[in-house]
Design a protein around this motif. Sequence first.
Motif, PDB file in Angstrom:
ATOM      1  N   TRP A   1       0.711  -1.237   0.051  1.00  0.00           N
ATOM      2  CA  TRP A   1       0.180   0.055   0.060  1.00  0.00           C
ATOM      3  C   TRP A   1       0.956   1.341  -0.124  1.00  0.00           C
ATOM      4  CZ3 TRP A   1      -3.540  -2.308   4.349  1.00  0.00           C
ATOM      5  CH2 TRP A   1      -4.328  -3.317   3.669  1.00  0.00           C
TER       6      TRP A   1
ATOM      7  N   GLU B   1      -3.141   4.782   0.042  1.00  0.00           N
ATOM      8  CA  GLU B   1      -2.542   5.073   1.235  1.00  0.00           C
ATOM      9  C   GLU B   1      -2.339   6.656   1.653  1.00  0.00           C
ATOM     10  OE1 GLU B   1      -1.770   4.078   4.879  1.00  0.00           O
ATOM     11  OE2 GLU B   1      -2.190   2.681   3.319  1.00  0.00           O
TER      12      GLU B   1
ATOM     13  N   ASN C   1      -5.562   7.371   3.256  1.00  0.00           N
ATOM     14  CA  ASN C   1      -5.191   6.587   4.425  1.00  0.00           C
ATOM     15  C   ASN C   1      -4.581   7.681   5.519  1.00  0.00           C
ATOM     16  OD1 ASN C   1      -6.349   4.467   6.091  1.00  0.00           O
ATOM     17  ND2 ASN C   1      -4.381   3.917   6.247  1.00  0.00           N
TER      18      ASN C   1
ATOM     19  N   CYS D   1     -11.387   7.627   4.977  1.00  0.00           N
ATOM     20  CA  CYS D   1     -11.564   6.220   5.056  1.00  0.00           C
ATOM     21  C   CYS D   1     -12.698   5.464   4.293  1.00  0.00           C
ATOM     22  CB  CYS D   1     -11.894   5.889   6.722  1.00  0.00           C
ATOM     23  SG  CYS D   1     -10.604   6.263   7.942  1.00  0.00           S
TER      24      CYS D   1
ATOM     25  N   VAL E   1     -10.579   5.124   0.914  1.00  0.00           N
ATOM     26  CA  VAL E   1      -9.861   4.097   0.845  1.00  0.00           C
ATOM     27  C   VAL E   1     -10.331   2.861   0.595  1.00  0.00           C
ATOM     28  CG1 VAL E   1      -8.000   2.890   2.256  1.00  0.00           C
ATOM     29  CG2 VAL E   1      -8.208   5.409   2.358  1.00  0.00           C
TER      30      VAL E   1
ATOM     31  N   HIS F   1      -8.531  -3.173   2.668  1.00  0.00           N
ATOM     32  CA  HIS F   1      -7.747  -2.379   3.422  1.00  0.00           C
ATOM     33  C   HIS F   1      -8.207  -2.237   4.832  1.00  0.00           C
ATOM     34  CE1 HIS F   1      -5.153   0.884   5.193  1.00  0.00           C
ATOM     35  NE2 HIS F   1      -4.645   1.156   3.685  1.00  0.00           N
TER      36      HIS F   1
ATOM     37  N   ALA G   1      -8.044   0.825   6.927  1.00  0.00           N
ATOM     38  CA  ALA G   1      -9.202   1.972   6.773  1.00  0.00           C
ATOM     39  C   ALA G   1     -10.304   1.448   7.261  1.00  0.00           C
ATOM     40  CB  ALA G   1      -9.158   1.994   5.331  1.00  0.00           C
TER      41      ALA G   1
END
Length: 156
Positions: free
Chosen positions: A32, A75, A78, A97, A100, A107, A110
Motif C-alpha cells: 500500500w 495510502e 489513509n 477512510c 480508501v 484495506h 481503513a
Amino acid sequence: MNSPEIIQLLENLKAVDESTRSQATAKLWQLWFEQKGELGLELLKRAQFLLESGEVEKAEKLLTKTIKSYPDFAEAWNRRAVLYFTQEQYEKSKGDCERVVQLVPYHFGAWHGLGLCLTALGNYYEAIGAFRQALAIQPHALINQKLILECTALLN
C-alpha cells in the motif's frame, strides 16, 4: 491490486500461525505504501515527518496535493484520514477512510479507522459494521473484536 500475491496475502491473514499473519500484514502495508513507487513513498514519509514535527497544516497540504496528483493512491488518503482523526476532525477522517475502502476494499486499516471515526461520532451500529469488515479481512485482530463489544455495550 487483486493479483495472485494479494489473494495469497489475504488468505495468510486468516492463518493459524501468527508469524504467517504478521508477515502478510507487513507485506500488505508495504504494498500500500509503495503503490506509487519511490516518489509516492517519499511523499508519505515526508508527510509523516511533518506530522511528527507538529507541522500538521504542512502535512495536510502535502497529503492533499499528493491525493490531487494521484487520486487512486489509497495510502495517501489513509494517511490523511489518520491526520484528520488525530486532529479530532472525525467527519473528514471518515470521508477519507470511505474513499480508501472504495479504492482497496480489503484495506483492514481503513476499515478499522472508519470504525473509530464512526464510534467517535456516536454512530455505533455503523461502527460495528466497519469493525466487522476489518475483522472479516483480519479475523485474528483482537482489537476489532474488542471494539465491536464496546460499541455493542454503548447501544444499550
